[in-house]
Write an enzyme that holds these catalytic residues in place. Sequence first.
Site, short mmCIF file in Angstrom:
data_model
loop_
_atom_site.label_atom_id
_atom_site.label_comp_id
_atom_site.label_asym_id
_atom_site.label_seq_id
_atom_site.Cartn_x
_atom_site.Cartn_y
_atom_site.Cartn_z
CB ALA A 1 -43.84 -0.81 23.89
N GLY B 1 -39.20 2.05 22.49
CA GLY B 1 -40.63 2.88 22.28
C GLY B 1 -40.38 4.71 22.81
CD GLU C 1 -36.93 -1.30 20.80
OE1 GLU C 1 -37.25 -0.29 20.81
OE2 GLU C 1 -35.32 -1.03 20.99
#
Length: 173
Positions: free
Chosen positions: A71, A114, A137
């Site tokens: 992301a 992502g 993450e």
Amino acid sequence: RAGAAFQYLLVQKTGAQKNVGLIQLNRPQALNALCDGLMAELGRALKTMESDPKVGAIVLTGSQKAFAAGADIKEMQNKTFQECYSGGFLAGWDTVSVVRKPIIAAVNGFALGGGCELAMMCDIIYAGEKAQFGQPEILLGTIPGAGGTQRLTRAVGKSLAMEMVLTGDRISA
């Protein structure tokens, strides 16, 4: 022709009978980071391919260096939880998983965060020799947010999924 309508994607029909939809993520300066604009375009391209009776399957790919590096952190770093939650952050990401035509992720280079989740939403993943999958993450103090914890467990088993999610370690093809 079809690609002119997109800023972050290259879209075409390919194959001998032009019956394979090819969608290439095209944000090379950001290693195909998944910004809101790219994801909106991807949803639009997938819906177009799904409604085209000539398209039998869809291939989703990136570049040799990165399928998608995750992301777009720059886009989300200043958002609070409440802004993300009430603003529909990640809304539309599930489009990939609900398209009825088969979607094949052709992954080379980085598929992180992502990007890894995007690949796992596809029906089939073909990984090149340089493919690197990971859910880093945890290194930012969060966990995968687009269903990655569930899909990763189904794909690689609980033990390896836990190791990847809790350490940020990557796996190769």
